[in-house]
Every structure is written in structure tokens, then in C-alpha cells.
Write an enzyme that holds these catalytic residues in place. Structure first.
Site, PDB file in Angstrom:
ATOM      1  CG  PHE A 186      -1.545  -1.370   1.478  1.00 14.97           C
ATOM      2  CD1 PHE A 186      -2.283  -2.044   0.511  1.00 14.97           C
ATOM      3  CD2 PHE A 186      -1.322  -1.990   2.684  1.00 14.97           C
ATOM      4  CE1 PHE A 186      -2.792  -3.318   0.764  1.00 14.97           C
ATOM      5  CE2 PHE A 186      -1.822  -3.260   2.944  1.00 14.97           C
ATOM      6  CZ  PHE A 186      -2.556  -3.925   1.983  1.00 14.97           C
ATOM      7  CG  HIS A 187       4.256   1.655   0.842  1.00 13.74           C
ATOM      8  ND1 HIS A 187       5.333   0.905   1.303  1.00 13.74           N
ATOM      9  CD2 HIS A 187       3.452   1.850   1.919  1.00 13.74           C
ATOM     10  CE1 HIS A 187       5.175   0.662   2.585  1.00 13.74           C
ATOM     11  NE2 HIS A 187       4.041   1.217   2.991  1.00 13.74           N
ATOM     12  N   PRO A 188       1.636   3.303  -3.074  1.00 13.56           N
ATOM     13  CG  PRO A 188      -0.550   3.956  -3.601  1.00 13.56           C
ATOM     14  CD  PRO A 188       0.248   3.192  -2.591  1.00 13.56           C
TER      15      PRO A 188
END
Length: 535
Positions: free
Chosen positions: A470-472
Site C-alpha cells: 500500500f505504497h503507491p
């Protein structure tokens, strides 16, 4: 001044937008509007640190995106939660706070983000933080970063013993002078509660008369007169409102929604805009391109010692933990489940850390739709995440309708370098699982067992099981010119006056670890650049 005219309009009250709203309104001289698509963050499960398991798939606070089938991950579609609430993803994340490695930011400068080197960004980190711990408070910034190591589950000590047996350093604080090693994670918590960007920056700022927050309002497009941004149009309920900016519009809607909004406004690849019948204002090919994210590979183990599963693996245990939290703000609900983490090298010949390790004293299962279930038996998790992937994907609008989710294509493992990193991550997990400290508390290695895999099987295992953490980032990245970027080093959109982007999409390349800390740093530094230009 008319009610619909502001000096600055900020789109998105997430990690970046809350910081910008605070900094741009601080002098009292500027009238600032902050617009958020989601509603209030005053919810029980947002404030409870372990409550992010409840918000992970809650449509009331979460965009709940689904990525496109990813060829590099055997065609799987990944669930991508993003905060749709005041505080943004800082209101629903796992609260881990890691600045990143110094070389991450020196790389930003080499990529064309002049002034974003480690020496400069470190000073911004120090300005916004108050780090609490046994040594006393460090700094006096609004962002509280708490050392909760003494309250972590006792099982976590086994992870630190295993780290020592791997030859890894143990650091008291990876946000200090140490750049590598394993640590008891510090997090954005205060007095047993989540301390989001909304808590740290926005709530104090809202006491000023020159800052206005509009929530539950979807910005449909940026208004442009020629090549100048003049305001935005948003929908709240059934009403459409137009507001104007005397100075600037700043997009802080995140790595998915900021490029989406630019494209909906006619700024982006001409062929894409034409395909959806959107008038082309500025053919800027890189909008939505360059997407980078971290992939983590987790393996689960049945434990022969007590873990958090013993407390939280049953309804009765959860009720007892909930009562303990309500009465004392202590117990397992007062801490995130991610407790031990750090940056390590996958091989001694590598000059800098290339892997982030996570060790959790609980085992659980999350399905493809984001639903999480806790194992009733004692267990634990070991996870390895390659720090700096080289593959890049994209974000593209799927319709001219702002309500339609954009297309997310991560394009994972598209490069040979990333495939090699996937195998090296698997080797680290195998070695970690075989340390005496981990073997001593392992009752069973759950299927699939990584210990017996060949390199080819490890790569296939990664393709079939690895998932986003969850690190876009990087979809409106800073760079030298429009051929390789969307923004200049002051976060200004190439070719458009009065329009900036300040959020994770502005990263030139992904940082080595969790991204919430660098997003807030970027926003604070971006606000200083905006105010300097105002002078």
C-alpha cells in the site's frame, strides 16, 4: 473577499493536504480552502491503533480500489485500500513511521528534483516531528512519533534475537542517526490513540478563521483559463459548487486520485483524453505514468509460544481486549500489529540496504477483497519487501465520469532486476525462518514452505502470493522536463500556471520504506516553496 474566492485551494485532506492547510494558513494572511471527498475521521476504529483491521475494507472511509490483472503476479487483481476520510490514508494506515534511507532522497535530486537531497529533507523532518521515547522528547513539531517498544508483545523479542543471529544491527531508532538495521517500530500514536495528519496539523489549523474545510465533496475537475488554473468544481450531495483561487490550486489527492483529476481536467496524454471525449488543455504525456509500489512476500508460522492470536483469535478475547482499551487505553488494541521492522542488505556485497523486513507476533489471512480474519491458533508472520523496485506501471482514467474508478496497472516484476530482487527477498525469508531463535518458537511452517524451494519455485511463489503493502507513488513525479516528469522541483505542473501537486504522486522514485512519513515531509517542504514564491 467573496465566499467563493480563496488564495489557495487544496484538494484532498490526507497526509499531505492536512500539512499544507496548516502551513499555508499559519500566517493568517491567506484564505485557504481544503476539500475532502470523504467524511469525518471521528470514528472509534480510526482512533484505536489496531482498528485499521476494521477500516481496511470499510467503504465509509476507504476508496477500496482494485488494480487491474497484473501479468507479473500471474494475472491477479490486488486490493488497494486508500483513505477516503479526513486525514486520508494517515487515518487508516498501520501507523509505521520511517523516514526512508538517506540515499532515497539523494536519488530524488539526481532524478531532477533539485533541492530534495537528504540534508535538506532531514531538516524538514526534524521541524515537523516530536519523537517520544525513553531518552525523552526529541523535537517540538506537531507530529508525534512514539516509541512504544516497551509495550510490544513479548513474542517480538524472538524476532530481535533472530535478527542478531542473521548478523543484522539492532537500532533503537531508524529515524535517528542509524540508517540500517532492525528496530522496534515507532509510530504515529499518542496516549494510546492514532495521531494522524488530521490530529497533528489540521485540527489546530481549523481554529484559524482563514481556513475552511469542506468534506464529503468530490472535486470533479480543475478549472482552467488557457494555461492557468483558476479554481475547481466540486459536487457535495446533489449540489455543484465552483470556487476560485487567486494564487494556486494544489492537488493532494494521492498517487491515484491526483493523476485522475489532472486527466479529467484535460491535462494528460492526448490520446487518452481524446479516447474519453475530454477537451485537451495540455498534452502532458507523463501524467499517470511511472507508478511504483512496494510488494511484500509474507509467510506464516504456527507458534509453540503465546502470540497475539491467543488474545485476539476469538470473540471473547477481542471483547476483553476492547474492554481493556476502553478503560485504560492499553492492551493489544493500543498498538499496531507491525512491531519489528527494518532495512537490511540481501547480500554482503551490496553497498546499501535493499530489503525491508516486517515481523509480526500474529498470523492472519486477508482475502482478495480486503477482508481479514485472525487465526485462532498462536502464530506469527515474517515478511520481506524489496525496497527500490524498478518496474513502473500507470494510472489512467477509465471514463470521463469522476465517479468511475481509474485503471490501476502496477506492472509488477516487469524488469529482470525486480525478478532477481523477488528471489533475494525469498532467500532472506528462508534464512530468517531457519535461525535458531525462530526455529525454537516454530511449531509448524505453514504451506507453502519456503525452506524447501528452488530459486525458480521462489520466483513463482512470489508471483502467486506477493501483494502490495500500500505504497503507491510517482504518478505525477518531479523531474527535469515534460519528457520525463509532470512537475518541476517546486511541485509545479509543467506548462500550467497556478497548479501544483503535493503528495506521494510527486515522488521521483519510491522511497525504501513506508511512505506516510516522506509524504508529510514533502508537503511541509512544498508549503515552504509555495510561500517563498508568494513573497
Amino acid at each position: 473577499m467573496p465566499l467563493d474566492i480563496f488564495d489557495y485551494i487544496i484538494v484532498g485532506a490526507g497526509s499531505a493536504g492536512c500539512v499544507l492547510a496548516d502551513r499555508l494558513s499559519a500566517s493568517g494572511r491567506h484564505k485557504v480552502l481544503l476539500i475532502e471527498a470523504g467524511g469525518s475521521d471521528r470514528r472509534f476504529w480510526i482512533k484505536v491503533p489496531l482498528g485499521y483491521g476494521k477500516t481496511f475494507n470499510d467503504a465509509r472511509v476507504n476508496w477500496r480500489y482494485m488494480a487491474q490483472p497484473d501479468p507479473g503476479l500471474n494475472g491477479r487483481r490486488a486490493y488497494w485500500p486508500r483513505g477516503r476520510v479526513v486525514g486520508g490514508s494517515s487515518s487508516i494506515n498501520a501507523m509505521a513511521y520511517l523516514r526512508g534511507l538517506p540515499q532515497d532522497f539523494d536519488d530524488w535530486e539526481r532524478a531532477g528534483a533539485n533541492g530534495w537531497n537528504w540534508d535538506n529533507v532531514r531538516r524538514t523532518y526534524e521541524e515537523i516531528e516530536t519523537q517520544t521515547g525513553p531518552e525523552g522528547d526529541i523535537g517540538n513539531g506537531p507530529l508525534v512519533v512514539s516509541d512504544v517498544g516497551t509495550r510490544m508483545h513479548p513474542f517480538s523479542e524472538h524476532f530481535l534475537s533472530a535478527a542478531r543471529q542473521m548478523g543484522w544491527a539492532i537500532s533503537p531508532n531508524l529515524n535517528g542517526s542509524d540508517a540500517e538495521g532492525m528496530t522496534r517500530l515507532r509510530g504515529t500514536l499518542r496516549a494510546g490513540r492514532r495521531w494522524s495528519a488530521a490530529d497533528a496539523f489540521l485540527r489546530p489549523a481549523l481554529k484559524r478563521g482563514n481556513l475552511r474545510l469542506v468534506s464529503a465533496a468530490l472535486v470533479e475537475r480543475v478549472l482552467l483559463e488557457g494555461a492557468r488554473a483558476t479554481g475547481v468544481r466540486y459536487r457535495q450531495g446533489g449540489a455543484i459548487t465552483t470556487v476560485h483561487a487567486r494564487r494556486e490550486v494544489i492537488l493532494s489527492a494521492g498517487a491515484i486520485n491526483s493523476p485522475q483529476l489532472l486527466q479529467l481536467s484535460g491535462i494528460g496524454p492526448a490520446h487518452l483524453l481524446k479516447q474519453h471525449g475530454i477537451k485537451i488543455v495540455h498534452d502532458l504525456q507523463q501524467v499517470g505514468q511511472g507508478l511504483q509500489d512496494h510488494l511484500g512476500l509474507s509467510h506464516y508460522y504456527r507458534a509453540n509460544a503465546e502470540t497475539l492470536n491467543n488474545r485476539l483469535g476469538s470473540w471473547r478475547g477481542q471483547m476483553v481486549a476492547g474492554l481493556q482499551y476502553l478503560l485504560t487505553r492499553k492492551g493489544p488494541l493500543s498498538l499496531p500489529v507491525n512491531q519489528i521492522s527494518g532495512f537490511v542488505r540481501s547480500h554482503e556485497s551490496i553497498p546499501t540496504a535493499d530489503m525491508q523486513i516486517y515481523c509480526n507476533p500474529m498470523s492472519y489471512v486477508t482475502d482478495t477483497l480486503g477482508n481479514t480474519g485472525i487465526d485462532p491458533e498462536p502464530g506469527f508472520l515474517l515478511c520481506a519487501q524489496p525496497c527500490r523496485p524498478t518496474s513502473r506501471g500507470h494510472i489512467r482514467i477509465a471514463s470521463a465520469n469522476p465517479d468511475t474508478a481509474p485503471e490501476i496497472q502496477p506492472n509488477s516484476l516487469a524488469t529482470e532486476a525486480d525478478r532477481q530482487l523477488a528471489v533475494r527477498a525469498s532467500h532472506i525469508l528462508r534464512s530468517l525462518a531457519q535461525t535458531p531463535a525462530i526455529r525454537a518458537v516454530t511449531q509448524d511452517r505453514l504451506t507453502p514452505d519456503i525452506v524447501s524451494m528452488s530459486d525458480e519455485e521462489m520466483l513463482e511463489n512470489f508471483r502467486s502470493r506477493a501483494s502490495t503493502v500500500f505504497h503507491p507513488t510517482c504518478t505525477c513525479r518531479m523531474g527535469t522536463d515534460p519528457s520525463n516528469s509532470v512537475l518541476d522541483s517546486s511541485l509545479r505542473v509543467h506548462g500550467i500556471t497556478g497548479l501544483r501537486v503535493a503528495d506521494a504522486s510527486a515522488f521521483p522514485n519510491i522511497t525504501s520504506g513506508n511512505t506516510n512519513a516522506p509524504v508529510m515531509m514533502l508537503a511541509a517542504r512544498g508549503a515552504a516553496l509555495i510561500l517563498e514564491d508568494t513573497k
